[in-house]
Design a protein around this motif. Structure first.
Motif, PDB file in Angstrom:
ATOM      1  N   LEU A   6       0.851  -1.184   0.000  1.00 56.88           N
ATOM      2  CA  LEU A   6       0.000   0.000   0.000  1.00 56.88           C
ATOM      3  C   LEU A   6       0.888   1.235   0.000  1.00 56.88           C
ATOM      4  CD1 LEU A   6      -2.814   1.286   0.172  1.00 56.88           C
ATOM      5  CD2 LEU A   6      -2.666   1.060   2.677  1.00 56.88           C
ATOM      6  N   ILE A   7       0.645   2.132  -0.953  1.00 55.09           N
ATOM      7  CA  ILE A   7       1.436   3.346  -1.092  1.00 55.09           C
ATOM      8  C   ILE A   7       0.539   4.528  -0.752  1.00 55.09           C
ATOM      9  CG2 ILE A   7       2.875   4.717  -2.637  1.00 55.09           C
ATOM     10  CD1 ILE A   7       3.172   2.015  -4.274  1.00 55.09           C
ATOM     11  N   LEU A   8       0.959   5.295   0.242  1.00 55.94           N
ATOM     12  CA  LEU A   8       0.131   6.373   0.781  1.00 55.94           C
ATOM     13  C   LEU A   8       0.715   7.747   0.519  1.00 55.94           C
ATOM     14  CD1 LEU A   8      -0.493   4.894   4.343  1.00 55.94           C
ATOM     15  CD2 LEU A   8      -2.019   4.752   2.362  1.00 55.94           C
ATOM     16  N   CYS A   9      -0.173   8.674   0.214  1.00 52.25           N
ATOM     17  CA  CYS A   9       0.142  10.092   0.159  1.00 52.25           C
ATOM     18  C   CYS A   9      -1.129  10.810   0.586  1.00 52.25           C
ATOM     19  CB  CYS A   9       0.576  10.500  -1.243  1.00 52.25           C
ATOM     20  SG  CYS A   9       1.488  12.051  -1.279  1.00 52.25           S
ATOM     21  N   THR A  10      -1.029  11.965   1.131  1.00 55.15           N
ATOM     22  CA  THR A  10      -2.179  12.631   1.719  1.00 55.15           C
ATOM     23  C   THR A  10      -3.398  12.654   0.792  1.00 55.15           C
ATOM     24  OG1 THR A  10      -0.706  13.996   3.046  1.00 55.15           O
ATOM     25  CG2 THR A  10      -2.986  14.735   2.854  1.00 55.15           C
ATOM     26  N   HIS A  11      -3.233  13.136  -0.429  1.00 56.81           N
ATOM     27  CA  HIS A  11      -4.385  13.321  -1.322  1.00 56.81           C
ATOM     28  C   HIS A  11      -4.602  12.196  -2.326  1.00 56.81           C
ATOM     29  CE1 HIS A  11      -4.931  17.165   0.487  1.00 56.81           C
ATOM     30  NE2 HIS A  11      -3.710  17.544   0.142  1.00 56.81           N
ATOM     31  N   ASN A  12      -3.671  11.252  -2.404  1.00 63.04           N
ATOM     32  CA  ASN A  12      -3.783  10.134  -3.353  1.00 63.04           C
ATOM     33  C   ASN A  12      -4.131  10.644  -4.755  1.00 63.04           C
ATOM     34  OD1 ASN A  12      -5.884   7.269  -3.965  1.00 63.04           O
ATOM     35  ND2 ASN A  12      -3.686   7.339  -4.123  1.00 63.04           N
ATOM     36  N   SER A  13      -3.329  11.609  -5.203  1.00 63.26           N
ATOM     37  CA  SER A  13      -3.590  12.169  -6.527  1.00 63.26           C
ATOM     38  C   SER A  13      -2.379  12.142  -7.452  1.00 63.26           C
ATOM     39  CB  SER A  13      -4.087  13.618  -6.400  1.00 63.26           C
ATOM     40  OG  SER A  13      -3.082  14.434  -5.835  1.00 63.26           O
ATOM     41  N   ALA A  14      -1.167  11.952  -6.914  1.00 62.16           N
ATOM     42  CA  ALA A  14       0.009  11.982  -7.787  1.00 62.16           C
ATOM     43  C   ALA A  14       1.048  10.941  -7.369  1.00 62.16           C
ATOM     44  CB  ALA A  14       0.612  13.392  -7.813  1.00 62.16           C
ATOM     45  N   ARG A  15       1.871  11.232  -6.353  1.00 63.92           N
ATOM     46  CA  ARG A  15       2.997  10.365  -6.018  1.00 63.92           C
ATOM     47  C   ARG A  15       2.579   8.939  -5.661  1.00 63.92           C
ATOM     48  NH1 ARG A  15       5.203  14.815  -2.021  1.00 63.92           N
ATOM     49  NH2 ARG A  15       2.971  15.248  -2.154  1.00 63.92           N
ATOM     50  N   SER A  16       1.537   8.780  -4.862  1.00 63.50           N
ATOM     51  CA  SER A  16       1.106   7.424  -4.493  1.00 63.50           C
ATOM     52  C   SER A  16       0.565   6.682  -5.711  1.00 63.50           C
ATOM     53  CB  SER A  16       0.055   7.478  -3.381  1.00 63.50           C
ATOM     54  OG  SER A  16      -1.020   8.328  -3.729  1.00 63.50           O
ATOM     55  N   VAL A  17      -0.098   7.396  -6.595  1.00 62.11           N
ATOM     56  CA  VAL A  17      -0.636   6.791  -7.813  1.00 62.11           C
ATOM     57  C   VAL A  17       0.510   6.400  -8.751  1.00 62.11           C
ATOM     58  CG1 VAL A  17      -2.055   7.210  -9.853  1.00 62.11           C
ATOM     59  CG2 VAL A  17      -2.815   8.036  -7.618  1.00 62.11           C
ATOM     60  N   LEU A  18       1.519   7.250  -8.853  1.00 65.46           N
ATOM     61  CA  LEU A  18       2.689   6.905  -9.661  1.00 65.46           C
ATOM     62  C   LEU A  18       3.353   5.645  -9.098  1.00 65.46           C
ATOM     63  CD1 LEU A  18       4.212  10.477 -10.190  1.00 65.46           C
ATOM     64  CD2 LEU A  18       2.999   9.086 -11.892  1.00 65.46           C
ATOM     65  N   GLY A  19       3.448   5.559  -7.779  1.00 65.76           N
ATOM     66  CA  GLY A  19       4.039   4.370  -7.161  1.00 65.76           C
ATOM     67  C   GLY A  19       3.227   3.118  -7.427  1.00 65.76           C
ATOM     68  N   GLU A  20       1.925   3.223  -7.286  1.00 60.90           N
ATOM     69  CA  GLU A  20       1.043   2.081  -7.566  1.00 60.90           C
ATOM     70  C   GLU A  20       1.214   1.613  -9.005  1.00 60.90           C
ATOM     71  OE1 GLU A  20      -3.757   1.003  -7.660  1.00 60.90           O
ATOM     72  OE2 GLU A  20      -3.125   3.084  -7.408  1.00 60.90           O
ATOM     73  N   GLY A  21       1.161   2.554  -9.932  1.00 59.25           N
ATOM     74  CA  GLY A  21       1.267   2.198 -11.340  1.00 59.25           C
ATOM     75  C   GLY A  21       2.591   1.568 -11.691  1.00 59.25           C
ATOM     76  N   MET A  22       3.663   2.147 -11.178  1.00 58.46           N
ATOM     77  CA  MET A  22       4.990   1.639 -11.514  1.00 58.46           C
ATOM     78  C   MET A  22       5.263   0.295 -10.845  1.00 58.46           C
ATOM     79  SD  MET A  22       5.894   3.656 -13.807  1.00 58.46           S
ATOM     80  CE  MET A  22       7.422   2.774 -14.096  1.00 58.46           C
ATOM     81  N   PHE A  23       4.845   0.122  -9.589  1.00 56.49           N
ATOM     82  CA  PHE A  23       5.074  -1.177  -8.951  1.00 56.49           C
ATOM     83  C   PHE A  23       4.306  -2.270  -9.688  1.00 56.49           C
ATOM     84  CE2 PHE A  23       4.204  -4.688  -6.125  1.00 56.49           C
ATOM     85  CZ  PHE A  23       5.463  -4.953  -5.604  1.00 56.49           C
ATOM     86  N   ASN A  24       3.042  -2.020  -9.997  1.00 60.08           N
ATOM     87  CA  ASN A  24       2.249  -3.038 -10.682  1.00 60.08           C
ATOM     88  C   ASN A  24       2.799  -3.331 -12.079  1.00 60.08           C
ATOM     89  OD1 ASN A  24       0.555  -3.518  -8.519  1.00 60.08           O
ATOM     90  ND2 ASN A  24      -0.908  -1.954  -9.150  1.00 60.08           N
ATOM     91  N   HIS A  25       3.308  -2.308 -12.739  1.00 59.56           N
ATOM     92  CA  HIS A  25       3.947  -2.522 -14.043  1.00 59.56           C
ATOM     93  C   HIS A  25       5.133  -3.471 -13.897  1.00 59.56           C
ATOM     94  CE1 HIS A  25       6.056  -1.748 -17.797  1.00 59.56           C
ATOM     95  NE2 HIS A  25       7.115  -1.418 -17.079  1.00 59.56           N
ATOM     96  N   TRP A  26       6.006  -3.189 -12.932  1.00 60.49           N
ATOM     97  CA  TRP A  26       7.192  -4.028 -12.760  1.00 60.49           C
ATOM     98  C   TRP A  26       6.837  -5.427 -12.281  1.00 60.49           C
ATOM     99  CZ3 TRP A  26      10.815  -2.876 -15.652  1.00 60.49           C
ATOM    100  CH2 TRP A  26      11.218  -1.566 -15.875  1.00 60.49           C
ATOM    101  N   ALA A  27       5.885  -5.530 -11.369  1.00 63.80           N
ATOM    102  CA  ALA A  27       5.484  -6.864 -10.887  1.00 63.80           C
ATOM    103  C   ALA A  27       4.965  -7.711 -12.044  1.00 63.80           C
ATOM    104  CB  ALA A  27       4.434  -6.739  -9.789  1.00 63.80           C
ATOM    105  N   GLN A  28       4.147  -7.121 -12.898  1.00 59.63           N
ATOM    106  CA  GLN A  28       3.616  -7.857 -14.052  1.00 59.63           C
ATOM    107  C   GLN A  28       4.732  -8.198 -15.037  1.00 59.63           C
ATOM    108  OE1 GLN A  28       0.710  -5.742 -16.397  1.00 59.63           O
ATOM    109  NE2 GLN A  28       0.075  -7.601 -17.451  1.00 59.63           N
ATOM    110  N   THR A  29       5.589  -7.230 -15.338  1.00 59.10           N
ATOM    111  CA  THR A  29       6.684  -7.447 -16.281  1.00 59.10           C
ATOM    112  C   THR A  29       7.621  -8.549 -15.809  1.00 59.10           C
ATOM    113  OG1 THR A  29       6.581  -5.147 -17.014  1.00 59.10           O
ATOM    114  CG2 THR A  29       8.632  -6.325 -17.439  1.00 59.10           C
ATOM    115  N   LEU A  30       7.892  -8.575 -14.501  1.00 57.23           N
ATOM    116  CA  LEU A  30       8.826  -9.542 -13.933  1.00 57.23           C
ATOM    117  C   LEU A  30       8.167 -10.863 -13.541  1.00 57.23           C
ATOM    118  CD1 LEU A  30      10.751  -7.010 -11.682  1.00 57.23           C
ATOM    119  CD2 LEU A  30      11.590  -8.061 -13.801  1.00 57.23           C
TER     120      LEU A  30
END
Length: 161
Positions: A6-30
């Motif tokens: 779980l990746i948290l940021c106060t507003h869940n509008s940018a950094r946490s979403v970037l983290g979610e997207g990138m982690f899931n991309h790498w997990a799927q790719t790998l």
């Protein structure tokens, strides 16, 4: 068993979403059995359009993304998290709710790309730079041998990434 992050940021509008997207991309790719989610303590109700733009330009489908409260992940029927990461300083200062399963918690702070520059091109560049930096760290995280580490070992490792 799936490792949930779980990746948290106060507003869940940018950094946490970037983290979610990138982690899931790498997990799927790998081919890793892991899944990231993102949330915020006071969600804005919308994902920053620049975050969506840079993720989509990187080939990541954002159609199911939404800004949501971390309360969704503290409920008994929520996925059990192995790791909770705060990515903005204000979220790191807040008292997090009880997380079922007592996950390892770590703070990886990133500057808010929304506060960079005055032109759309400046902001776009800041979002892309943030996506890349977060993406590199999420690539490293996706390669962590979660199943072989106890919580103390995992915490120590995550604090050095």
């Amino acid at each position: 068993m799936t490792t949930n992050v779980l990746i948290l940021c106060t507003h869940n509008s940018a950094r946490s979403v970037l983290g979610e997207g990138m982690f899931n991309h790498w997990a799927q790719t790998l081919g890793i059995d892991a899944r990231a989610y993102s949330a915020g303590s006071t969600p804005s109700g919308r994902i920053n359009p620049m975050a969506v733009e840079v993720l989509e330009r990187a080939g990541i489908d954002t159609s199911s993304y939404r800004s949501k409260s971390w309360d969704e992940f503290s409920k008994p029927d929520a996925p059990t998290m192995r790791v909770v990461i705060t990515v903005c300083d204000s979220a790191a200062q807040e008292t997090c709710p009880y997380w079922p399963g007592s996950p390892v918690q770590v703070h990886w702070g990133y500057p808010d790309p929304s506060n960079v520059g005055t032109t759309p091109d400046d902001k776009r560049a800041a979002f892309e730079s943030t996506r890349q930096v977060i993406g590199e760290r999420m690539h490293t995280l996706a390669n962590v041998p979660f199943e072989t580490l106890n919580d103390a070992q995992l915490r120590t490792l995550l604090e050095t990434l």
